[in-house]
Design an enzyme around this catalytic site. Structure first.
Site, PDB file in Angstrom:
ATOM      1  CB  CYS A 198      -0.947   0.007   1.193  1.00 13.59           C
ATOM      2  SG  CYS A 198      -0.096   0.242   2.788  1.00 13.59           S
ATOM      3  CB  CYS A 211       1.968  -2.279   6.603  1.00 16.60           C
ATOM      4  SG  CYS A 211       1.382  -0.797   5.726  1.00 16.60           S
ATOM      5  CB  CYS A 214      -2.346  -2.206   4.360  1.00 18.22           C
ATOM      6  SG  CYS A 214      -0.824  -3.119   3.993  1.00 18.22           S
ATOM      7  CG  ASP A 330      26.247   3.899  -9.717  1.00 14.10           C
ATOM      8  OD1 ASP A 330      27.093   4.513  -9.042  1.00 14.10           O
ATOM      9  OD2 ASP A 330      25.047   4.214  -9.761  1.00 14.10           O
TER      10      ASP A 330
END
Length: 406
Positions: A198, A211, A214, A330
């Site tokens: 979410c 979470c 949610c 990188d």
């Protein structure tokens, strides 16, 4: 197998053997590449008739695969990509070389999991972790979790063994009807602060997480690391005695036991075999040279550098960084690594991108010495232990140097 597959398998084995004989490598890629050119369905043919386990994640794949092979060998012969060639060419070469075996345990690059799932039809898939890796070409972590979730949902008959401590892995595995959860810990949190379901914030308390907006939360694990052992689903505790360093490898051992159990191997039988693993494709190897005990640790991204610092003893430490194609070009990820655990140690740096590393250490306020080669590093430190932490090609360079000295 069909005649074409038999020919392709034979040519694959021959090409790999010629590569080894010519000193051009272990043949674990070229053999599979040629075999698949002859028969694009060769991996599917070679996997047929075997009970297959796939091991995938950003970190720890090679070690967990080696431990799983050791655990499963109590039940029978196991084919595996022991040299870490974890894409379909490597899988094809490994299975062709092994011949007929009842089992196969394959390390799989996280980007290739969907394809290898489709081609090998495994019995078990183990999901270790997801974190940032090779920023110039790897997918963003949440995108990788979505790819896994979609791929696993398409194979509902596969038993999933997944890390309950990683929110990204948990969310990816929840699309599958049959999941065994293990708790191996998650020291690196910086790629899982946001809920993949979410977009809400992930809140952590101790080893738990949930979470805040949610229902997604940490599942209750069936296998749990506890002190220097593993608790199995029955509640029995098994002491794990490893020759590999670091607490992270206890978690890898828990994963191996959980996977082996899916093939009917009792934890009490499997745990004894884990201590036979001493080195994994050169990782953790200890070599003595001129009175110096050198230990090699591979670290390729921020999460694995964090674990390497946990394994390394408080001794002179050589850090080596390259940025060749297998490493990713990188090096900005170095600024995601906290080098504070090196405070108080003598630190030497080398490698193609030693100056990038020098800037990062200077920002961290860690004194260092630059040496132009591994032999110079050996000459610079007194007899005793030398810890070496390097990324992919830098690690291989140092292994080759040690082989030349030998």
């Amino acid at each position: 197998m069909p005649l074409r597959a038999k020919v392709a398998s034979s040519v694959s084995r021959t090409a790999a053997a010629l590569s080894r004989a010519a000193g051009r490598g272990d043949g674990s890629v070229i053999g599979g590449w040629i075999g698949l050119k002859i028969d694009p369905e060769l991996l599917t043919h070679l996997a047929a008739g075997r009970s297959v386990a796939l091991i995938s994640g950003t970190n720890g794949k090679t070690t967990t695969t080696k431990l799983t092979v050791a655990a499963l060998e109590s039940a029978g012969r196991v084919a595996t990509n022991a040299f870490g060639a974890n894409m379909p060419t490597g899988h094809t070469s490994a299975l062709a070389k092994a011949g007929s075996t009842p089992y196969a345990v394959l390390e799989v690059d996280e980007h290739y999991l969907a394809r290898v799932l489709e081609e090998t039809r495994p019995r078990v898939v183990a999901l270790l972790n997801l974190s940032r890796d090779q920023l110039d070409r790897a997918k963003e972590v949440a995108m990788m979790a979505q790819m896994w979730r979609t791929a696993l949902a398409a194979h509902p008959g596969v038993q999933i063994v997944a890390n309950a401590d990683d929110p990204m892995v948990t969310w990816a595995a929840l699309g599958s009807p049959s999941v065994t959860w293990f708790s191996a810990g998650q020291r690196w949190h910086d790629d899982s602060w946001v809920c993949p379901e979410c977009g809400g914030a992930i809140q952590r308390a101790g080893g738990d997480w949930r979470c805040t907006t949610c229902p997604l939360r940490r599942p209750r694990p069936h296998w749990v690391v506890e002190e220097d052992g593993v608790v199995d689903p029955t509640g029995a505790w098994h002491q794990v005695k490893l020759q590999l360093p670091g607490t992270v490898n206890i978690g890898n051992a828990a994963t191996a036991l959980a996977v082996a159990a899916q093939f009917g191997v009792r934890p009490a039988d499997a745990v004894m075999r884990l201590s036979t693993v001493t080195s994994v494709a050169g990782r953790y190897a200890q070599v003595e040279r001129d009175g110096r005990l050198i230990r090699l640790l591979l670290a390729k991204n921020p999460a694995s550098w964090l674990e390497a610092f946990d394994m390394a003893e408080a001794a002179p430490t050589l850090l080596s960084i390259n940025a060749r194609d297998p490493d990713g070009l990188d090096t900005s990820w170095l600024f995601d690594v906290d080098f504070a655990p090196l405070y108080g140690r003598r630190v030497l740096i080398t490698g193609d991108r030693a100056y990038d590393l020098a800037v990062r250490l200077q920002v961290n306020g860690i004194p260092f010495e630059h040496v132009t080669s591994f032999p110079d590093a050996l000459a610079a430190v007194p007899p005793g232990r030398l810890e070496v932490i390097a990324n992919y090609t830098a690690f291989q360079d140092i292994r080759a140097e040690l082989d030349r000295v030998n």
